[in-house]
Every structure is written in C-alpha cells, then in structure tokens.
Design an enzyme around this catalytic site. Structure first.
Site, PDB file in Angstrom:
ATOM      1  N   LYS A 177       0.850  -1.185   0.000  1.00 60.95           N
ATOM      2  CA  LYS A 177       0.000   0.000   0.000  1.00 60.95           C
ATOM      3  C   LYS A 177       0.891   1.242   0.000  1.00 60.95           C
ATOM      4  O   LYS A 177       1.939   1.266   0.651  1.00 60.95           O
ATOM      5  CB  LYS A 177      -0.895  -0.040   1.240  1.00 60.95           C
ATOM      6  CG  LYS A 177      -1.949   1.042   1.333  1.00 60.95           C
ATOM      7  CD  LYS A 177      -2.812   0.813   2.566  1.00 60.95           C
ATOM      8  CE  LYS A 177      -3.911   1.850   2.723  1.00 60.95           C
ATOM      9  NZ  LYS A 177      -4.752   1.592   3.917  1.00 60.95           N
ATOM     10  N   THR A 214      -7.120   1.266  10.103  1.00 60.39           N
ATOM     11  CA  THR A 214      -7.461   2.030  11.289  1.00 60.39           C
ATOM     12  C   THR A 214      -8.850   1.627  11.760  1.00 60.39           C
ATOM     13  O   THR A 214      -9.085   1.419  12.936  1.00 60.39           O
ATOM     14  CB  THR A 214      -7.410   3.545  10.986  1.00 60.39           C
ATOM     15  OG1 THR A 214      -6.148   3.867  10.403  1.00 60.39           O
ATOM     16  CG2 THR A 214      -7.619   4.365  12.251  1.00 60.39           C
ATOM     17  N   SER A 266      -9.545   1.484   2.995  1.00 60.52           N
ATOM     18  CA  SER A 266      -8.720   2.298   2.128  1.00 60.52           C
ATOM     19  C   SER A 266      -7.640   1.512   1.384  1.00 60.52           C
ATOM     20  O   SER A 266      -6.990   2.040   0.486  1.00 60.52           O
ATOM     21  CB  SER A 266      -8.042   3.399   2.955  1.00 60.52           C
ATOM     22  OG  SER A 266      -7.150   2.834   3.920  1.00 60.52           O
ATOM     23  N   GLY A 276     -11.429  -0.782   9.438  1.00 61.62           N
ATOM     24  CA  GLY A 276     -12.021  -1.428   8.273  1.00 61.62           C
ATOM     25  C   GLY A 276     -11.178  -1.469   7.017  1.00 61.62           C
ATOM     26  O   GLY A 276     -11.572  -2.088   6.026  1.00 61.62           O
ATOM     27  N   SER A 277     -10.012  -0.849   7.015  1.00 60.44           N
ATOM     28  CA  SER A 277      -9.288  -0.641   5.759  1.00 60.44           C
ATOM     29  C   SER A 277      -8.548  -1.845   5.216  1.00 60.44           C
ATOM     30  O   SER A 277      -8.051  -1.816   4.097  1.00 60.44           O
ATOM     31  CB  SER A 277      -8.308   0.527   5.910  1.00 60.44           C
ATOM     32  OG  SER A 277      -9.011   1.739   5.979  1.00 60.44           O
TER      33      SER A 277
END
Length: 573
Positions: free
Chosen positions: A140, A243, A222, A245-246
């Site tokens: 990422k 943080t 994200s 759900g990402s």
C-alpha cells in the site's frame, strides 16, 4: 584347431578361420560401436524428453497461484523470480491503466527485476531464505520504502511526491529480509480515507480505483489497490493497513482473506499514520495459508514502535495454525445487532452457521455485546482519530529526509490541496477535505483522553472481552460488511475475514457516483474476531472454514478484468 579357433572371442563372436579373423573382428568392432552409440542416443533422447516433460510441467495460474505453489516452481526451476516479476508487470499493464482501468497500482518498482535476478542467483548459490524468497509482494502506498528502490511513498497525495523516508518501513524491511520482492505501490483511498467525504479507492496520484468483480464497482478501502491487485493476480499478495475497516472491508469486497492484526503485533514505523492508537498493518491474500505466511514474517517487536513492546516476545509461526479441524469443539458467538441489514449477505451468513456447526463448532446465537447500544451511538472514535491524525502525520513528515513540496503540518496539507485543486480536489466527486479541516481544529486535550479511555472501555472491557467471557466464546463471528470493523478498531483487537459469498445475479446495479455501491457478483466476507493477540486461534478457525467451503473460486472477476499474461508468455523472453 587352435585355441583361438575353439573359443568365442572376447567380443562375443563365434570362432572364425585364422585368415578371416582380423576382418571379422574389425566388422564386429564397428557393429559393436554402432550399437553402443544407438543405446547412448536412445538414453540421451530419453533424458532430453524427460527434462522437456519437466520443463512442460503445468505452470501455476497467476490468477490464483499460492505462495507455496510459486515457491515450489521456483525451487524446481520451472521459472525464475525474474519471470514472475515480468509476468506480474505485464498483468498490471493489461488492466491498470487500459482495458477496465482498475487503477490498482500507482507505480511499480524500477528495481524489482534486479532484485529478482539477485534473489535467483542467491537461490542457486545458497538456497532460499524461506517461503517468501523471490515472491513479489505489493505494498500500500503509505508503507515507506528506501529511496534507492526508486519508488515514492505518498498516501496517494501529490503533497508527498518525491519525499524521502529515512529507511524502509519496518514491515517492508522484514519482507525484504525474508527475500520478498517489493513489486510496487498500490493505490488507496487518499490519506487512508481520512481527507474527507471522497469515494473509496480515489487518490490524487492514482485516480479512482474500481473492483474487478463488476465494472466501476466500489472497491472499498482504504487498502483498495492492495485488494484489487491480490484478487486478480497482479501480485502474489499485498500488505494493507487498517485504522477502522481498511484491510477487512476491501478484502471482503475483493473476495480475499484479510488479517487485521492486534495493534502492536506488527510495527507501524515508517507507515504514514492516521492514529497511533488504532493503526495496524496486515496481509491481504487469496488464501488463509498465504496470509498466515506473510503475517509470520512481518509480526514482531520493533524498538521504533513502542506499541509492539506489548506483543508476545515470541512470534508464533502462524502457518502452524492451519488445521482443517480447528472448528471442532469451539464456541462461536453471533452479535445479531451488528449484522449488515443486507438480506443477501445476512442470508449467506445464516447459511454459514450451519456449515460451522457441521464442522464441529457450537454456535451461540445471539451473543450480543453487553454495551451494544452505547457502542453504536458513540462518537468517541471520531474525536480520537481527528486529534491523533493532526499530531501523528506531522511527526511522520518531520521524520522524512526530504519533502520537495515543503509541507510540514496538517495545515500545510490543506493549503497544498487548495493550491493544487486540479490534481487533488477534482470535481464533481473528489473535492472534499472536510476530515482534514475538522482534524486541524482539534487538540489532544482532556476531552481527547477521555474519549480514548472510553473507547478502550467500550471496545475491550465491556465490548469484545465481556462478550467472550459472558458466553464462554472462543471467537465472535459476523459478516464483514456488518458493524464489524469498529468494535475491533477501538479495542485494537484482531479480525480475520474470509470469502463468504457473492451478490446474486438478480441484484440491480446501483448508479455510478462515480463508483457502483452494489451490483451482481460483488463478493462479501465472513469475519472471525477475538481478543488481543488471538491471531493464531483466528487463523485456524478461518482456515477450517475456508477449506470446507472454497468460496473464492465459485465466482471469478468479470472477464475484461482478468489479465491474460501467464508465466508461459514470459519464460525465456
């Protein structure tokens, strides 16, 4: 008769007259040599045929190839890590900025082919370092990599383009030390979806990413690009960060396994932050085994991140948890008030309960959180994240060796976006930076510390831990698309998500604004949630369910989103 005439000669020829013996022996010698050559030729051709068969051994399909399959092929010499990198680069080229334009990858690593060649040579000379030797992994774009690789680390923002971190992020360094190839940087929701009310999967640098399971579908975020890239074989696997759900949300939407570790199990040093209290880094992969392999490598204490000092001193080998019978005798609780409300998702979840029972689990249904109503109504997390981000992002920027844009603070980032609106605040869908502005107006005051303490109480003491204790549970199970990520986020506790099902074909696709929120074939996942540092147990439970269901391959990405390049197309070229 002479002695020579009365005996067969040493070449196996019958007796001959003395006059003809020399000629016949010469002929016999020629015949014997000829026969030997024929035998040698036969054996040689057989060996060549055998090696040809070996070379033609089936190559793994990169859409689904596991890390173990890739490692096996590398060890047997069926292909090299250079071949793997070339194939993945070609697959990225097919679908990233052309064809379905999924925009999963912001940039590839210009040093990847050299790293692959070096690791191929090391394999020949010394053998593999471990299961990730020569395996390409996508990161990422908030996970820093050393400047010598030639890649940026920007959280998708032009504000950090050209910035130079002091070193690899610790998780990147651990991958590198294990022999992994850092393939490139994945697109993401800019600033890990903390800039404002902007569609998931959009960043200024990467553009708007979309899911490979329906054209223009919301990829969630994200860690959007990490999910897309892993789902269709643009990489062996990827790292994401979470943080709230990402990791698990884009893993659910991309039909993947995602592990959101306990805060402190994996280091955040060198990762562009939102919140020191909630951020964590974990794997996104096509199987529980692959995710466990990566987690084993990246987990562990790090003096650059003091939260990791609370982790167990010994990192377990999470692949040892891969037990198909792990569900036998366990107690799993269902917090019904946290379900998604989507009848297709909740229906598939209810069906999964029957599967779990058949696999030996006892299902406690319902098993509601004692503080469920209070948790659903709480706004403490917003206060914590806003105040944390303002401080933590400034600390990250201060640690950079170079920032060509000159930004130093959150206020500078807001001003940069305004000054570069054509790149960052693009109408009509991507103009907002309200989260930035709200965070800028916060301080870490008494209200912040009260909200932080309340979150820990809600998430841990009266939340997950209380539910596990009240119902004597081994873990909590819930659809990943329900109210799933937040309890674990504010507690700092782990979640493992695995594929559960797909939206049926009779679902009507919603309008594209700019992405489609629901459509036929979109995947969704099942989550296993536990207390702090219970990843080993959760991995085992998830693996047992995965092996019993094999949901992932029950539906593929839409055809144009499936790259065609395979290893056979690049080997020897």
């Amino acid at each position: 008769m002479t002695r020579g005439e009365s005996e067969w000669d040493s070449m196996g020829l019958p007796p001959a007259s003395h006059d003809r013996s020399s000629m016949q022996r010469n002929r016999a010698w020629v015949l014997w040599v000829f026969l030997v050559l024929l035998v040698l030729q036969y054996l040689s051709s057989g060996a060549r045929a055998g090696s040809s068969v070996e070379r033609r051994a089936p190559l793994p399909d990169l859409y689904e190839a596991s890390i173990a399959e890739l490692q096996d092929g590398l060890e047997k010499g069926h292909f090299t890590s250079v071949d793997l990198v070339k194939a993945y680069f070609a697959r990225i080229d097919e679908v990233n900025l052309q064809g379905p334009t999924l925009r999963a990858v912001i940039e590839t690593n210009p040093s990847a082919l050299k790293q692959a060649a070096d690791l191929d040579l090391e394999r020949k000379l010394k053998g593999p370092r471990g299961p990730l030797h020569g395996i390409p992994i996508l990161l990422k774009d908030n996970i820093a990599t050393r400047a010598s690789d030639g890649m940026n680390t920007t959280a998708g923002s032009f504000a950090l383009l050209g910035s130079i971190p002091p070193r690899d992020a610790t998780v990147a360094a651990k991958l590198r030390a294990a022999g992994a190839i850092l393939l490139g940087k994945a697109n993401l929701s800019e600033w890990a979806h903390f800039r404002g009310n902007v569609p998931s999967g959009f960043s200024g640098r990467g553009g708007q990413a979309s899911s490979p399971y329906f054209p223009l579908a919301d990829p969630s975020g994200s860690s959007s690009g990490s999910g897309i890239g892993s789902a269709i074989g643009l990489t062996a696997a990827a790292l994401g960060s979470e943080t709230d759900g990402s990791i698990i949300s884009p893993s659910s939407r991309q039909n993947l396994v995602g592990i959101k570790p306990t805060v402190g199990l994996t280091s955040r040093a060198g990762v562009i932050p939102i919140s020191v209290h909630q951020d964590t880094v974990g794997p996104m992969a096509r199987s529980v085994a692959d995710a466990a392999t990566i987690l084993t490598v990246i987990a562990g204490r790090d003096l650059l991140d003091n939260f990791t000092l609370a982790a167990p001193a010994h990192v377990p080998d999470f692949t040892k948890a891969l037990n198909a019978n792990a569900l036998k005798g366990v107690r799993l609780g269902v917090p019904r008030l946290f379900l998604s409300g989507d009848p297709n998702i909740d229906g598939a979840f209810n069906a999964s309960l029957l599967t779990l029972k058949k696999l030996g689990a006892t299902i406690i249904d319902p098993a509601e959180f004692p503080d469920v109503e209070e948790m659903l109504a709480s706004n403490n997390e917003t206060l914590v994240l806003d105040a944390d981000f303002k401080v933590d992002v400034q600390n990250y920027i201060e640690g950079l060796l170079k920032v060509p844009t000159g930004v130093k603070t959150l206020a500078d980032l807001i001003a940069f976006n305004t000054a570069h609106a054509s790149e960052e605040l693009i109408p009509p869908f991507w103009t907002d930076q309200s989260e930035f502005i709200r965070a800028e107006n916060t301080t870490q005051n008494a209200a912040f510390f009260a909200a932080l303490a309340a979150d820990r109480d809600l998430g841990q003491t009266r939340g997950i831990d209380a539910t596990l204790a009240k119902f004597k549970l081994d873990a909590i199970i819930i659809p990943t698309d329900g109210f799933t990520s937040t309890p674990a986020a504010i507690a700092g506790y782990p979640v493992v998500t695995v594929p559960l099902g797909f939206q049926p074909d009779n679902v009507t696709a919603t309008p594209a604004r700019p992405t489609i929120s629901n459509a036929p074939g979109l995947p969704f996942g099942l989550s296993f949630m536990g207390t702090a540092f219970s990843e080993f147990k959760l991995v085992g439970l998830a693996f047992a369910y995965e092996q019993a269901t094999h949901t992932r391959l029950k539906r593929l990405a839409f055809p144009a989103a499936i790259p065609k390049t395979q290893l056979a197309d690049v080997i020897g070229k």
